[in-house]
Design an enzyme around this catalytic site. Structure first.
Site, PDB file in Angstrom:
ATOM      1  N   HIS A   1       0.840  -1.194   0.000  1.00  0.00           N
ATOM      2  CA  HIS A   1       0.000   0.000   0.000  1.00  0.00           C
ATOM      3  C   HIS A   1       0.876   1.246   0.000  1.00  0.00           C
ATOM      4  O   HIS A   1       1.815   1.345   0.771  1.00  0.00           O
ATOM      5  CB  HIS A   1      -0.914   0.022   1.234  1.00  0.00           C
ATOM      6  CG  HIS A   1      -1.799   1.232   1.267  1.00  0.00           C
ATOM      7  ND1 HIS A   1      -2.945   1.312   0.539  1.00  0.00           N
ATOM      8  CD2 HIS A   1      -1.661   2.418   1.903  1.00  0.00           C
ATOM      9  CE1 HIS A   1      -3.511   2.502   0.736  1.00  0.00           C
ATOM     10  NE2 HIS A   1      -2.745   3.192   1.565  1.00  0.00           N
TER      11      HIS A   1
ATOM     12  N   ASP B   1     -15.457   1.473   8.139  1.00  0.00           N
ATOM     13  CA  ASP B   1     -14.454   2.458   7.717  1.00  0.00           C
ATOM     14  C   ASP B   1     -15.078   3.483   6.777  1.00  0.00           C
ATOM     15  O   ASP B   1     -14.779   4.669   6.862  1.00  0.00           O
ATOM     16  CB  ASP B   1     -13.270   1.759   7.040  1.00  0.00           C
ATOM     17  CG  ASP B   1     -12.290   2.773   6.460  1.00  0.00           C
ATOM     18  OD1 ASP B   1     -11.699   3.521   7.257  1.00  0.00           O
ATOM     19  OD2 ASP B   1     -12.152   2.844   5.232  1.00  0.00           O
TER      20      ASP B   1
ATOM     21  N   ARG C   1     -15.348  11.636   9.397  1.00  0.00           N
ATOM     22  CA  ARG C   1     -14.080  12.320   9.678  1.00  0.00           C
ATOM     23  C   ARG C   1     -13.860  13.470   8.714  1.00  0.00           C
ATOM     24  O   ARG C   1     -13.358  14.528   9.081  1.00  0.00           O
ATOM     25  CB  ARG C   1     -12.919  11.316   9.594  1.00  0.00           C
ATOM     26  CG  ARG C   1     -12.887  10.337  10.760  1.00  0.00           C
ATOM     27  CD  ARG C   1     -11.990   9.151  10.449  1.00  0.00           C
ATOM     28  NE  ARG C   1     -10.637   9.567  10.132  1.00  0.00           N
ATOM     29  CZ  ARG C   1      -9.784   8.859   9.397  1.00  0.00           C
ATOM     30  NH1 ARG C   1     -10.139   7.684   8.900  1.00  0.00           N
ATOM     31  NH2 ARG C   1      -8.575   9.313   9.162  1.00  0.00           N
TER      32      ARG C   1
ATOM     33  N   SER D   1      -7.654   2.627   9.481  1.00  0.00           N
ATOM     34  CA  SER D   1      -8.433   2.662   8.237  1.00  0.00           C
ATOM     35  C   SER D   1      -7.703   1.921   7.116  1.00  0.00           C
ATOM     36  O   SER D   1      -8.265   1.041   6.448  1.00  0.00           O
ATOM     37  CB  SER D   1      -8.678   4.134   7.863  1.00  0.00           C
ATOM     38  OG  SER D   1      -9.140   4.270   6.550  1.00  0.00           O
TER      39      SER D   1
ATOM     40  N   LYS E   1      -8.532  -2.204   5.562  1.00  0.00           N
ATOM     41  CA  LYS E   1      -8.859  -2.508   4.168  1.00  0.00           C
ATOM     42  C   LYS E   1      -7.917  -3.565   3.586  1.00  0.00           C
ATOM     43  O   LYS E   1      -8.336  -4.429   2.818  1.00  0.00           O
ATOM     44  CB  LYS E   1      -8.826  -1.223   3.335  1.00  0.00           C
ATOM     45  CG  LYS E   1     -10.085  -0.377   3.584  1.00  0.00           C
ATOM     46  CD  LYS E   1     -10.077   0.917   2.818  1.00  0.00           C
ATOM     47  CE  LYS E   1      -9.253   1.959   3.519  1.00  0.00           C
ATOM     48  NZ  LYS E   1      -9.682   3.337   3.344  1.00  0.00           N
TER      49      LYS E   1
HETATM   50  N1  URA Z   1      -6.491   6.755   3.454  1.00  0.00           N
HETATM   51  C1  URA Z   1      -7.323   5.882   4.035  1.00  0.00           C
HETATM   52  O1  URA Z   1      -7.630   4.841   3.462  1.00  0.00           O
HETATM   53  N2  URA Z   1      -7.818   6.155   5.253  1.00  0.00           N
HETATM   54  C2  URA Z   1      -7.512   7.271   5.909  1.00  0.00           C
HETATM   55  O2  URA Z   1      -7.976   7.453   7.013  1.00  0.00           O
HETATM   56  C3  URA Z   1      -6.648   8.194   5.287  1.00  0.00           C
HETATM   57  C4  URA Z   1      -6.149   7.904   4.060  1.00  0.00           C
END
Ligand code: URA
Ligand code: CA
Length: 433
Positions: free
Chosen positions: A82, A161, A168, A183, A187
């Site tokens: 990532h 999320d 947020r 977060s 994923k």
């Molecule tokens: N990217 C994400 O997937 N989550 C976040 O909270 C910030 C950036």
């Protein structure tokens, strides 16, 4: 349990128990906790932080809020990578074949992404015929056969999320290390990763503007990964200028092919070796980063990664001939050369601004229904520290007519040229394991 007590505990700096965090995430997912209470807790976390145990519990509660991709029929340790943002970041396209050629399975689920250029899927779809609609069975079979497959997002992954991120966004709580880290990690884990390699960008074009913040985020994610049984390694890499030279979809595919041929930009190649060596270690095919880097350089130099890329394109319906004929990829109608207005040395290249300039040309989308123009984008001719003569080309703008003047003036404004001789910035700013 009452949500008001959970908020009060965090407001006063306490550590939430596993049950409290699970109660919160379940309530977010089923809608029983109202947005105002969720927002109050998010703001408390923003100010009071979370300890390692809380972060790990939050991550796994978000994973459990939705579906998980079942990749159990795949042999080997599944390693995912990532990158946190970045401009013109073509590493995924290159790392897939590199790591797969070393025998580490890459089962990539990829999205379309909003932003300067499209996501990995958009880039791959600039290859004629390429498709990402595989059944789960086809996906698993292809990973076992070739070690590499890419599929579009499916299933209801981490719904908690999604809800929290939207909240947020409107409550000024995006920029919180425990919230960002959980977060991202949730994923990756929901998408089936056994091990994770993170490329945390730092600098002007990145989410994290300073090395210190980037390090804190990287440490938070590595802490979570290791706490929940996913081996996780991270590098902090430079995003004070775009990576490589190309920013645009088909243009980045071309750059990826060149890199797999050993003819790519130095910084992009270097970062792929750094990340690839970590993926090979995380996948259990090498003991040390040096050994991993040797493996990656080996499959780059002997052409096996390029051959694997070709088989991968063919397996997913694409035209494998583009590997030998990248000029068959979608191209813009016109190329406008942008020339330096003075001589000197390149001081900075505003990564974010170059990304926005590419977006004006149509290379990216701001909302998820917008169409992308696959052929357009920007190819820089210089990196920070390079010498430039007055009138020398600093970039090519590949355009179909839309946004050309804006892109040209943004490039002139944000590729800063000055008299001072400066050293190129280091590519790797940190390493966390
Ligand atoms: N990217 C994400 O997937 N989550 C976040 O909270 C910030 C950036
Ligand atoms: Ca690039």
């Amino acid at each position: 349990m009452r949500m008001v007590d959970v908020i009060e505990k965090k407001r006063d700096g306490g550590s939430l128990s596993d049950e409290e965090i699970q109660y919160f995430i379940e309530g977010i997912t089923d809608g029983s906790i109202p947005d105002y209470q969720a927002s109050a807790l998010l703001m408390s976390v923003f100010f009071k932080d979370m300890d390692e145990q809380e972060r790990a519990t939050l991550t796994m509660a978000m994973v459990d809020s939705g579906d998980r991709i079942d990749l159990s029929g795949i042999e080997g340790t599944l390693v995912d990578k990532h990158s946190t943002g970045g401009v013109g970041d073509t590493t995924t396209l290159i790392l897939g074949p590199l790591v797969a050629a070393c025998g580490v399975p890459v089962a990539k689920m990829s999205g379309r992404g909003l932003g300067h250029t499209g996501g990995t899927l958009d880039k791959l779809e600039s290859i004629t015929g390429f498709h990402i609609e595989l059944t789960e069975q086809q996906f698993r079979d292809q990973v076992n056969r070739l070690k590499l497959a890419v599929i579009g997002q499916s299933g209801n992954l981490t719904p908690a999320d999604k809800k929290l991120y939207a909240l947020r966004d409107v409550t000024a709580t995006v920029n919180s290390i425990p919230l960002i880290a959980s977060s991202i990690m949730s994923k990756k884990i929901a998408a089936g990763a056994d091990a994770i390699v993170l490329d945390v960008k730092t600098g002007e074009g990145a989410f994290m503007k300073t090395d210190e913040d980037a390090r804190r985020l990287a440490e938070a994610m590595v802490g979570i990964g290791n706490a929940v049984g996913r081996r996780t390694l991270a590098v902090i890499s430079d995003m004070s200028q775009p990576l490589g030279y190309a920013v645009g979809n088909a243009l980045e595919v071309k750059e990826a092919i060149a890199t797999l041929k050993g003819e790519g930009p130095e910084d992009l190649t270097h970062l792929c070796v750094e990340l690839g060596s970590r993926m090979v270690v995380a996948g259990g095919k090498a003991e040390t980063l040096e050994e991993g880097a040797d493996l990656i350089r080996g499959v780059l130099e002997d052409g096996s990664a390029l051959r694997l890329f070709r088989s991968f394109i063919e397996a997913q319906g694409g035209d494998p001939e583009i590997v030998d004929h990248p000029d068959r990829l979608p191209a813009a109608k016109e190329i406008v050369s942008v020339r330096a207005e003075q001589e000197g040395f390149v001081q900075t290249i505003g990564a974010d601004d170059i990304g926005v300039a590419a977006m004006h040309l149509g290379a990216g989308r701001a909302t998820k229904d917008e169409e992308i123009d696959l052929g357009v984008g920007i190819v820089l001719k210089k990196k920070v520290g390079d010498r430039v003569a007055k009138g020398e080309p600093i970039a090519d703008v590949h355009t179909n007519g839309r946004g050309t003047d804006t892109a040209v003036s943004m490039i002139l404004e944000h590729v800063l040229i000055g008299a001072e001789r400066i050293a190129p910035p280091p590519l790797i700013h940190g390493d966390i394991q």
